[in-house]
Enzyme design. Structure first.
Site, PDB file in Angstrom:
ATOM      1  N   ALA A 122       1.112  -1.018  -0.041  1.00  8.80           N
ATOM      2  CA  ALA A 122       0.210   0.606   0.004  1.00  8.80           C
ATOM      3  C   ALA A 122       1.010   0.722  -0.032  1.00  8.80           C
ATOM      4  O   ALA A 122       2.122   1.253   0.226  1.00  8.80           O
ATOM      5  CB  ALA A 122      -1.246  -0.186   1.039  1.00  8.80           C
ATOM      6  N   ASP A 123       0.468   2.036  -0.817  1.00  8.33           N
ATOM      7  CA  ASP A 123       0.762   3.619  -0.276  1.00  8.33           C
ATOM      8  C   ASP A 123      -0.596   4.993  -0.425  1.00  8.33           C
ATOM      9  O   ASP A 123      -1.271   4.913  -0.599  1.00  8.33           O
ATOM     10  CB  ASP A 123       2.249   3.596  -1.679  1.00  8.33           C
ATOM     11  CG  ASP A 123       2.786   5.134  -0.993  1.00  8.33           C
ATOM     12  OD1 ASP A 123       2.958   5.738  -0.122  1.00  8.33           O
ATOM     13  OD2 ASP A 123       3.598   5.120  -2.570  1.00  8.33           O
TER      14      ASP A 123
END
Length: 133
Positions: free
Chosen positions: A3-4
């Site tokens: 994730a970012d």
């Protein structure tokens, strides 16, 4: 990375701050206002052609922050590796007055969305395996 996360204020992306001055400027720009926090996640199951992706969004409202409050938060060292210059899961939670949406999206890993994505992708994988058997 799985994730970012980015912070978006007035269509401007606020990523991780460069230094203390940049952090203070970001926090001043967020003070007393709403901003979006967007976290993208990607999952790739072994043997799958393409990864499954999702982008989750929450809206965070910050308190009106004084220069002294911003200085004190920056002095903790916490904001330097966080999108938007704050971490909601720790001392940065004191900066916010409201979160509309999933708290975990703001933290940086939207757990409910990840669970849904994994459920769908694993079901496809096992259905394909069963059909091939």
């Amino acid at each position: 990375d799985l994730a970012d996360t980015i912070v978006v204020r007035d269509d401007e992306i606020l990523e991780k701050p460069r230094d203390a001055a940049h952090t203070k400027a970001m926090l001043r720009s967020l003070a007393g206002r709403d901003h979006k926090v967007m976290t993208g996640i990607a999952v790739c199951i072994a043997g799958a052609k393409d990864p499954a992706v999702s982008c989750e969004q929450s809206v965070v409202t910050f308190a009106d922050l004084s220069d002294e409050e911003i200085e004190a938060y920056v002095a903790t060292g916490e904001p330097f590796d966080k999108a938007g210059g704050y971490g909601i899961q720790s001392m940065g939670s004191l900066l916010a007055t409201n979160i509309a949406g999933d708290f975990h999206t703001v933290v940086g890993l939207p757990l409910a969305a990840l669970a849904r994505l994994l459920s769908v992708e694993l079901a496809k994988h096992f259905d394909a395996e069963a059909a091939a058997a």
